[in-house]
Design a protein around this motif. Structure first.
Motif, short mmCIF file in Angstrom:
data_model
loop_
_atom_site.label_atom_id
_atom_site.label_comp_id
_atom_site.label_asym_id
_atom_site.label_seq_id
_atom_site.Cartn_x
_atom_site.Cartn_y
_atom_site.Cartn_z
N TYR A 97 -4.77 -7.75 -15.28
CA TYR A 97 -3.44 -7.96 -15.83
C TYR A 97 -2.51 -8.66 -14.83
CZ TYR A 97 -4.88 -4.63 -19.49
OH TYR A 97 -5.53 -3.99 -20.52
N GLY A 103 -4.90 -12.97 -22.68
CA GLY A 103 -4.18 -11.81 -23.17
C GLY A 103 -4.98 -10.52 -23.04
N LYS A 104 -4.27 -9.40 -23.02
CA LYS A 104 -4.92 -8.11 -22.84
C LYS A 104 -5.92 -7.80 -23.95
CE LYS A 104 -1.05 -5.99 -20.31
NZ LYS A 104 -0.06 -4.89 -20.29
N GLU A 105 -5.56 -8.10 -25.18
CA GLU A 105 -6.45 -7.79 -26.31
C GLU A 105 -7.75 -8.57 -26.21
OE1 GLU A 105 -4.60 -8.18 -30.11
OE2 GLU A 105 -3.12 -6.63 -29.73
N LYS A 106 -7.67 -9.84 -25.83
CA LYS A 106 -8.87 -10.66 -25.68
C LYS A 106 -9.73 -10.12 -24.54
CE LYS A 106 -11.57 -14.31 -26.25
NZ LYS A 106 -12.39 -14.53 -27.45
N GLN A 107 -9.11 -9.79 -23.43
CA GLN A 107 -9.86 -9.23 -22.31
C GLN A 107 -10.59 -7.95 -22.73
OE1 GLN A 107 -8.01 -8.78 -18.45
NE2 GLN A 107 -6.52 -10.40 -18.87
N GLN A 108 -9.90 -7.08 -23.43
CA GLN A 108 -10.49 -5.82 -23.84
C GLN A 108 -11.62 -6.03 -24.84
OE1 GLN A 108 -7.35 -3.17 -25.12
NE2 GLN A 108 -6.20 -3.46 -23.22
N GLU A 109 -11.46 -7.02 -25.72
CA GLU A 109 -12.51 -7.33 -26.70
C GLU A 109 -13.79 -7.78 -26.00
OE1 GLU A 109 -13.65 -10.97 -29.75
OE2 GLU A 109 -11.57 -10.77 -29.04
N GLN A 112 -15.44 -4.97 -23.99
CA GLN A 112 -16.18 -4.03 -24.84
C GLN A 112 -17.51 -4.61 -25.30
OE1 GLN A 112 -15.27 -0.66 -25.69
NE2 GLN A 112 -17.46 -0.83 -26.10
N ASP A 135 -6.01 1.38 -18.22
CA ASP A 135 -6.72 0.86 -19.39
C ASP A 135 -8.22 0.77 -19.13
OD1 ASP A 135 -4.39 0.69 -20.78
OD2 ASP A 135 -4.34 -1.51 -20.93
#
Length: 252
Positions: A97, A103-109, A112, A135
């Motif tokens: 971050y 973006g955070k959502e893309k990184q998390q996707e 995962q 996170d």
């Protein structure tokens, strides 16, 4: 003998002369290393280097700063290499971050998807985490897997939380920096059973060579600093961190 658990011999700065860096590492008793990918091209090169050199292994993956345009198709292409015996981990993957390109959502996707890939092939994950510790912890807790917090920069308390999930803590060049209190505290207070050493070369060159190109041979200085902080012989640090690395990577 030493095990550098995170090198980028596949980087632009090191690849051209990688054999010389490997030879210098061996001359300094660094007998094992893991070349780590961060996108598709660097991951393929990591596999190539591991297949060409004894006692060199690799991790493959899409890093959080390199996953903006990563798709499921890219993950599928990465999967083609997962059965290679020299691929010992998925990485480096994770959350960052500090930079805002992805973006955070893309990184998390993408994180995962790669955790799922690692679990499918029962391989550990090598985690890049910067300014995203909570996170990262929450995702790892939900997934119940194992791996390494690479180039760890968090607190002692956070390290203990990761260790409680079954993760190893890897220390790099910053532990040798004169005013780097936090990594020194981690080195001093975290049990050696949970520690690994790395250079993250060509980055984060340890003291007293800061400002120069980093290379695997310099992992000795990281072990030296940990030994000093723990008031123990460097041979014990070398032996135990090598044992830990072989265990987490499944190397016999």
């Amino acid at each position: 003998m030493y095990f550098d658990t995170h090198v980028h011999l596949n980087s632009e700065q090191l690849y051209e002369n990688h054999q010389a860096f490997i030879e210098n590492a061996h001359n300094n008793q660094v007998e094992y290393m893991v070349v780590v990918g961060y996108d598709l091209a660097s991951s393929k090169l990591a596999v190539e280097l591991a297949n060409q050199n004894p006692n060199i292994y690799c991790a493959i993956g899409f890093g959080p700063n390199d996953c903006l345009n990563t798709t499921q198709q890219d993950i599928n292409e990465l999967e083609q290499y997962m059965s290679d015996p020299n691929v010992v981990a998925v990485g480096e993957i994770g959350l960052d971050y500090y930079w805002d390109e992805v973006g955070k959502e893309k990184q998390q996707e993408i994180f995962q998807l790669q955790i799922d890939l690692a679990k499918k092939y029962d391989k550990p994950i090598v985690i890049h985490c910067r300014d995203a510790f909570e996170d990262t912890y929450q995702m790892l807790e939900r997934n119940g897997h194992r791996g390494i917090l690479h180039c760890y920069s968090g607190s002692v308390e956070m390290a203990k939380r990761f260790i409680s999930l079954g993760y190893m803590i890897s220390l790099a060049g910053p532990v040798t920096f004169k005013n780097a209190k936090v990594p020194k505290d981690v080195a001093e207070q975290i049990d050696l059973n949970s520690l690994l050493i790395e250079t993250d070369c060509p980055y984060l060159t340890p003291h007293p060579f800061r400002g120069k190109l980093n290379e695997p041979a310099n992992v000795v200085y990281i072990a030296q600093e940990i030994a000093k902080l723990k008031n123990m012989e460097i041979e014990n640090v070398a032996r135990m961190t090598t044992f830990n690395a072989k265990k987490i990577f499944g190397i016999k």
